[in-house]
Scaffold this active site. Structure first.
Site, PDB file in Angstrom:
ATOM      1  N   ASP A  67      46.149  44.608  46.573  1.00 30.39           N
ATOM      2  CA  ASP A  67      46.892  43.745  45.656  1.00 30.39           C
ATOM      3  C   ASP A  67      48.291  44.293  45.356  1.00 30.39           C
ATOM      4  O   ASP A  67      48.635  45.414  45.751  1.00 30.39           O
ATOM      5  CB  ASP A  67      46.105  43.554  44.343  1.00 30.39           C
ATOM      6  CG  ASP A  67      45.527  44.861  43.793  1.00 30.39           C
ATOM      7  OD1 ASP A  67      46.009  45.933  44.185  1.00 30.39           O
ATOM      8  OD2 ASP A  67      44.606  44.804  42.971  1.00 30.39           O
ATOM      9  N   ASN A 136      37.072  45.549  32.845  1.00 35.27           N
ATOM     10  CA  ASN A 136      36.310  44.308  32.664  1.00 35.27           C
ATOM     11  C   ASN A 136      35.512  43.954  33.920  1.00 35.27           C
ATOM     12  O   ASN A 136      35.007  42.848  34.035  1.00 35.27           O
ATOM     13  CB  ASN A 136      37.264  43.164  32.282  1.00 35.27           C
ATOM     14  CG  ASN A 136      38.322  42.908  33.359  1.00 35.27           C
ATOM     15  OD1 ASN A 136      38.287  43.517  34.428  1.00 35.27           O
ATOM     16  ND2 ASN A 136      39.242  42.001  33.086  1.00 35.27           N
ATOM     17  N   HIS A 138      36.763  43.848  37.043  1.00 36.03           N
ATOM     18  CA  HIS A 138      37.501  43.205  38.132  1.00 36.03           C
ATOM     19  C   HIS A 138      37.568  44.098  39.369  1.00 36.03           C
ATOM     20  O   HIS A 138      37.529  45.321  39.278  1.00 36.03           O
ATOM     21  CB  HIS A 138      38.893  42.715  37.679  1.00 36.03           C
ATOM     22  CG  HIS A 138      39.930  43.766  37.465  1.00 36.03           C
ATOM     23  ND1 HIS A 138      40.904  43.656  36.495  1.00 36.03           N
ATOM     24  CD2 HIS A 138      40.178  44.937  38.083  1.00 36.03           C
ATOM     25  CE1 HIS A 138      41.683  44.714  36.555  1.00 36.03           C
ATOM     26  NE2 HIS A 138      41.266  45.503  37.509  1.00 36.03           N
ATOM     27  N   GLU A 143      39.780  38.750  38.393  1.00 39.79           N
ATOM     28  CA  GLU A 143      39.342  38.884  37.014  1.00 39.79           C
ATOM     29  C   GLU A 143      38.053  38.087  36.797  1.00 39.79           C
ATOM     30  O   GLU A 143      37.786  37.125  37.528  1.00 39.79           O
ATOM     31  CB  GLU A 143      40.428  38.337  36.077  1.00 39.79           C
ATOM     32  CG  GLU A 143      41.786  39.024  36.216  1.00 39.79           C
ATOM     33  CD  GLU A 143      41.833  40.413  35.569  1.00 39.79           C
ATOM     34  OE1 GLU A 143      40.774  41.023  35.342  1.00 39.79           O
ATOM     35  OE2 GLU A 143      42.956  40.887  35.304  1.00 39.79           O
TER      36      GLU A 143
END
Ligand code: GLP
Length: 241
Positions: A67, A136, A138, A143
């Protein structure tokens, strides 16, 4: 999903570096999916050491990063392009033309994402995907959401992620709110996946990954749906401290 629990961060990094180096030794033209974030830093340092002592050669390696923030200039010291150069690539003999990182300064992100996926498909996917996990859950910048995309895309970052990333930026307004990320299809194209998790802050998410169920609301839990995944955790991330 296999789990290796190491005594501490140093040990986790050393084990990860050896697994990556062994992959490259077995197949010198390996396509390696690199991740950013603080977690793999130790492994990259070890890998650079394994290169400098002649144990591993990067001249055939094709890197394929997960990414990149969007928009961001490649020469911004906070870009993932700079991260990879500063933390690994400048220390090893990888060929610049073999480095793939989404272009955070492209004018047409949709086209960039389609091209990036196309390039990965032509390469036949990655041989080894290194992954960190967000607080979280991801993976890449996928996400938690009810539906997760298979294709690479331009995504909005979750508030938690923007907050976690703010430690790297001087001013809150500089923290990127969007990113280009490989989708689940690109990540799952890998023949083998190595997940690195370190520190007590990740213990909750590791627990969820090994809870015995999967949910797109914990993207990393979806790795249970395939073989060839090894999680390397330190004791703190495994909830043993
Ligand atoms: C960012 C990256 C992820 C990484 C995550 C965790 O969001 N896009 O690929 O896994 O951070 O980062 P850290 O290792 O610093 O906890």
């Amino acid at each position: 999903m296999d789990k290796i629990v190491c005594a501490n961060y140093e040990e986790m990094s050393a084990v990860a570096a050896y697994i990556i180096a062994e992959q490259i030794k077995r197949k010198p033209e390996s396509v390696v999916g690199f991740a950013t974030g603080s977690t793999p830093l130790g492994a990259y340092k070890r890998l650079a050491e394994l290169y400098s002592c002649g144990y591993v050669d990067f001249s055939g390696v094709i890197s394929f990063n997960l990414d990149e923030y969007y928009p961001i200039k490649r020469d911004n010291s906070r870009s993932y392009f700079s991260f990879m150069r500063e933390n690994l690539f400048k220390y090893v003999n990888i060929r610049p033309e073999n480095v793939n990182i989404p272009n955070g300064e492209c004018a047409d992100p949709e086209k960039e994402c389609a091209d990036y996926d196309g390039r990965l498909k032509r390469l036949g996917g990655t041989d080894l995907q290194i992954l960190g996990v967000g607080n979280n859950g991801h993976i890449g910048f996928n996400e938690p959401r009810e539906e997760l995309p298979l294709a690479a895309g331009l995504v909005d970052l979750a508030e938690d992620t923007v907050k976690a990333n703010s430690r790297f930026f001087e001013k809150p307004e500089d923290v990127p709110r969007r990113a280009i990320t490989l989708g689940l299809g690109g990540i799952f194209s890998s023949k083998r996946v190595l997940v690195l998790v370190s520190g007590a802050g990740k213990a909750e998410i590791v627990k969820k990954m090994f809870s015995g169920s999967v949910s797109a609301l914990v993207p990393a839990s979806l790795l249970n749906l395939r073989g060839g995944v090894t999680v390397i955790a330190d004791k703190a991330a495994d909830g043993r401290l």
